[in-house]
Scaffold this motif. Structure first.
Motif, PDB file in Angstrom:
ATOM      1  N   ILE A 208       1.125  -9.044 -38.695  1.00 29.38           N
ATOM      2  CA  ILE A 208       0.461  -7.757 -38.922  1.00 29.38           C
ATOM      3  C   ILE A 208       0.245  -7.032 -37.594  1.00 29.38           C
ATOM      4  CG2 ILE A 208      -1.714  -6.692 -39.647  1.00 29.38           C
ATOM      5  CD1 ILE A 208      -1.757  -8.830 -41.916  1.00 29.38           C
ATOM      6  N   ASN A 209      -0.226  -7.746 -36.589  1.00 26.30           N
ATOM      7  CA  ASN A 209      -0.434  -7.129 -35.274  1.00 26.30           C
ATOM      8  C   ASN A 209       0.888  -6.650 -34.667  1.00 26.30           C
ATOM      9  OD1 ASN A 209      -3.268  -7.165 -34.905  1.00 26.30           O
ATOM     10  ND2 ASN A 209      -3.197  -9.345 -34.477  1.00 26.30           N
ATOM     11  N   ALA A 210       1.952  -7.405 -34.855  1.00 22.09           N
ATOM     12  CA  ALA A 210       3.264  -6.993 -34.346  1.00 22.09           C
ATOM     13  C   ALA A 210       3.745  -5.732 -35.065  1.00 22.09           C
ATOM     14  CB  ALA A 210       4.273  -8.123 -34.516  1.00 22.09           C
ATOM     15  N   ASP A 211       3.519  -5.658 -36.372  1.00 19.42           N
ATOM     16  CA  ASP A 211       3.911  -4.465 -37.124  1.00 19.42           C
ATOM     17  C   ASP A 211       3.095  -3.249 -36.685  1.00 19.42           C
ATOM     18  OD1 ASP A 211       5.779  -5.970 -38.446  1.00 19.42           O
ATOM     19  OD2 ASP A 211       4.637  -6.108 -40.323  1.00 19.42           O
ATOM     20  N   ALA A 212       1.826  -3.439 -36.415  1.00 20.28           N
ATOM     21  CA  ALA A 212       0.979  -2.342 -35.928  1.00 20.28           C
ATOM     22  C   ALA A 212       1.482  -1.866 -34.572  1.00 20.28           C
ATOM     23  CB  ALA A 212      -0.479  -2.793 -35.834  1.00 20.28           C
ATOM     24  N   GLU A 213       1.863  -2.789 -33.712  1.00 17.95           N
ATOM     25  CA  GLU A 213       2.385  -2.428 -32.394  1.00 17.95           C
ATOM     26  C   GLU A 213       3.712  -1.680 -32.518  1.00 17.95           C
ATOM     27  OE1 GLU A 213       2.323  -1.689 -28.524  1.00 17.95           O
ATOM     28  OE2 GLU A 213       0.665  -2.624 -29.606  1.00 17.95           O
ATOM     29  N   LEU A 214       4.550  -2.072 -33.467  1.00 20.28           N
ATOM     30  CA  LEU A 214       5.816  -1.370 -33.690  1.00 20.28           C
ATOM     31  C   LEU A 214       5.579   0.086 -34.093  1.00 20.28           C
ATOM     32  CD1 LEU A 214       8.020  -4.027 -35.517  1.00 20.28           C
ATOM     33  CD2 LEU A 214       8.394  -3.040 -33.260  1.00 20.28           C
ATOM     34  N   ILE A 215       4.566   0.319 -34.915  1.00 19.54           N
ATOM     35  CA  ILE A 215       4.228   1.689 -35.301  1.00 19.54           C
ATOM     36  C   ILE A 215       3.848   2.491 -34.068  1.00 19.54           C
ATOM     37  CG2 ILE A 215       2.583   3.136 -36.558  1.00 19.54           C
ATOM     38  CD1 ILE A 215       2.500   0.875 -38.692  1.00 19.54           C
ATOM     39  N   LEU A 216       3.010   1.935 -33.221  1.00 18.05           N
ATOM     40  CA  LEU A 216       2.606   2.633 -32.001  1.00 18.05           C
ATOM     41  C   LEU A 216       3.813   2.926 -31.111  1.00 18.05           C
ATOM     42  CD1 LEU A 216      -0.694   0.816 -31.033  1.00 18.05           C
ATOM     43  CD2 LEU A 216      -0.437   3.176 -31.803  1.00 18.05           C
ATOM     44  N   GLN A 217       4.707   1.961 -30.971  1.00 17.85           N
ATOM     45  CA  GLN A 217       5.893   2.169 -30.147  1.00 17.85           C
ATOM     46  C   GLN A 217       6.788   3.260 -30.723  1.00 17.85           C
ATOM     47  OE1 GLN A 217       6.313   0.965 -27.098  1.00 17.85           O
ATOM     48  NE2 GLN A 217       4.314   0.027 -27.428  1.00 17.85           N
ATOM     49  N   LEU A 218       6.950   3.274 -32.037  1.00 19.23           N
ATOM     50  CA  LEU A 218       7.738   4.312 -32.697  1.00 19.23           C
ATOM     51  C   LEU A 218       7.157   5.692 -32.404  1.00 19.23           C
ATOM     52  CD1 LEU A 218       9.888   5.274 -34.806  1.00 19.23           C
ATOM     53  CD2 LEU A 218       8.084   4.960 -36.512  1.00 19.23           C
ATOM     54  N   ILE A 219       5.852   5.808 -32.513  1.00 15.26           N
ATOM     55  CA  ILE A 219       5.190   7.088 -32.266  1.00 15.26           C
ATOM     56  C   ILE A 219       5.345   7.492 -30.804  1.00 15.26           C
ATOM     57  CG2 ILE A 219       2.978   8.298 -32.300  1.00 15.26           C
ATOM     58  CD1 ILE A 219       4.339   7.595 -35.083  1.00 15.26           C
ATOM     59  N   LYS A 220       5.176   6.553 -29.893  1.00 13.80           N
ATOM     60  CA  LYS A 220       5.336   6.855 -28.458  1.00 13.80           C
ATOM     61  C   LYS A 220       6.738   7.389 -28.169  1.00 13.80           C
ATOM     62  CE  LYS A 220       1.980   3.574 -26.636  1.00 13.80           C
ATOM     63  NZ  LYS A 220       1.775   2.331 -25.878  1.00 13.80           N
ATOM     64  N   VAL A 221       7.749   6.742 -28.725  1.00 15.93           N
ATOM     65  CA  VAL A 221       9.132   7.172 -28.496  1.00 15.93           C
ATOM     66  C   VAL A 221       9.358   8.560 -29.075  1.00 15.93           C
ATOM     67  CG1 VAL A 221      11.541   6.709 -29.144  1.00 15.93           C
ATOM     68  CG2 VAL A 221      10.095   4.853 -28.305  1.00 15.93           C
ATOM     69  N   GLN A 222       8.869   8.798 -30.289  1.00 17.59           N
ATOM     70  CA  GLN A 222       9.037  10.113 -30.891  1.00 17.59           C
ATOM     71  C   GLN A 222       8.347  11.189 -30.067  1.00 17.59           C
ATOM     72  OE1 GLN A 222       7.707   9.498 -34.964  1.00 17.59           O
ATOM     73  NE2 GLN A 222       9.824   9.524 -35.650  1.00 17.59           N
ATOM     74  N   MET A 223       7.164  10.885 -29.568  1.00 14.07           N
ATOM     75  CA  MET A 223       6.423  11.877 -28.793  1.00 14.07           C
ATOM     76  C   MET A 223       7.107  12.147 -27.457  1.00 14.07           C
ATOM     77  SD  MET A 223       2.534  10.902 -29.724  1.00 14.07           S
ATOM     78  CE  MET A 223       1.796  12.333 -28.973  1.00 14.07           C
TER      79      MET A 223
END
Length: 90
Positions: free
Chosen positions: A14-29
């Motif tokens: 779950i923590n890894a999936d949450a981190e993946l979401i943050l990374q996705l958002i960072k890349v998009q931004m």
């Protein structure tokens, strides 16, 4: 595998999936710089919803405590707010 190991593995996933979401958002931004684009917001909402369902499933199985799940969601929401705030200030 014992119960403690299974619970730890569930929390790690779950923590890894949450981190993946943050990374996705960072890349998009970084590349799109469009945090208020409707499509961008839809993708974010979909990922957060998926994570919340994943957390709910783990809670229902007794793999994590409900409060732990709520803290994961609150933490990612705080981090996303900081990211969005930073993109607006740029």
């Amino acid at each position: 595998m014992d119960d403690i190991t299974i619970c730890k593995k569930a929390l790690d996933i779950i923590n890894a999936d949450a981190e993946l979401i943050l990374q996705l958002i960072k890349v998009q931004m970084e590349h799109l710089t469009l945090p208020h684009c409707p499509l961008y917001e839809e993708v974010l909402d979909t990922h957060i919803f998926g994570l919340s369902r994943e957390i709910n499933f783990a809670v229902r199985l007794g793999l994590i405590e409900e409060e732990v799940g709520k803290e994961i969601i609150n933490s990612i929401e705080r981090k996303l707010f900081i990211l969005f705030e930073g993109s607006i200030i740029k």
